[in-house]
Design an enzyme around this catalytic site. Sequence first.
Site, PDB file in Angstrom:
ATOM      1  CD  GLU A   1      -2.395   1.237   2.820  1.00 42.77           C
ATOM      2  OE1 GLU A   1      -2.701   0.188   3.405  1.00 42.77           O
ATOM      3  OE2 GLU A   1      -2.573   2.364   3.315  1.00 42.77           O
TER       4      GLU A   1
ATOM      5  NE  ARG B   1       0.518   8.032   5.350  1.00 45.42           N
ATOM      6  CZ  ARG B   1       0.558   7.178   6.333  1.00 45.42           C
ATOM      7  NH1 ARG B   1       1.574   7.200   7.170  1.00 45.42           N
ATOM      8  NH2 ARG B   1      -0.392   6.294   6.498  1.00 45.42           N
TER       9      ARG B   1
ATOM     10  CE  LYS C   1      -5.679   2.336   7.642  1.00 45.75           C
ATOM     11  NZ  LYS C   1      -4.624   2.959   6.830  1.00 45.75           N
TER      12      LYS C   1
END
Length: 181
Positions: A32, A36, A120
């Site tokens: 993943e 960011r 999640k």
Amino acid sequence: MEKKIPVVVIKELGETEKILSALRNYGIHCAEITFRTACAEEAIRLACKTFPDMEIGAGTVINAEQCERAIEAGAKFIVSPGLSEGVAAVCKEKGTPYYPGCVTPTEIMKALELGITTVKFFPANVYGGLKAMKALAAPFPQIKFIPTGGVNNDNLEEFLSWDKIAAVGGSFFVEEALKQA
Ligand code: 3PG
């Protein structure tokens, strides 16, 4: 889906190959790559091209625009820290699995309304971990969880042994893989 989802932060594009190779050698064929850093989109593109045998997704996707870019770069799944209806709409249109962060009954109900049954659970260590997910599973038996945040070698197996766990996410997979590289 892979049971172990490493949360990957790529600060410089040049690190992509080293990190992904380390993960693959460690036995994890999934990553993943988080939105960011400025090079996240390029890193996803490069990872998909260089590691076609790995399931490359995008994480920390917080709006529809990032989601479009991630899928266009080749992301095979999308993860958010929370639930974005905009991201959900793009994923639905493109047929890309979306795993939004949901930790409350209301958030899970919203996910269900959007046709999402795997969420999640983040930050798992702060929101009550396995105990909280087990309590949520009572009213929501159709939901599967991806606990992330605070997962480590001490609690990984406990998470993986519960049948409602779709996968476990964490940055520690990357640290472990790099240690053995
Ligand atoms: C995430 O974004 O999912 C978290 O930063 C991962 O948390 P961890 O670093 O505790 O694994």
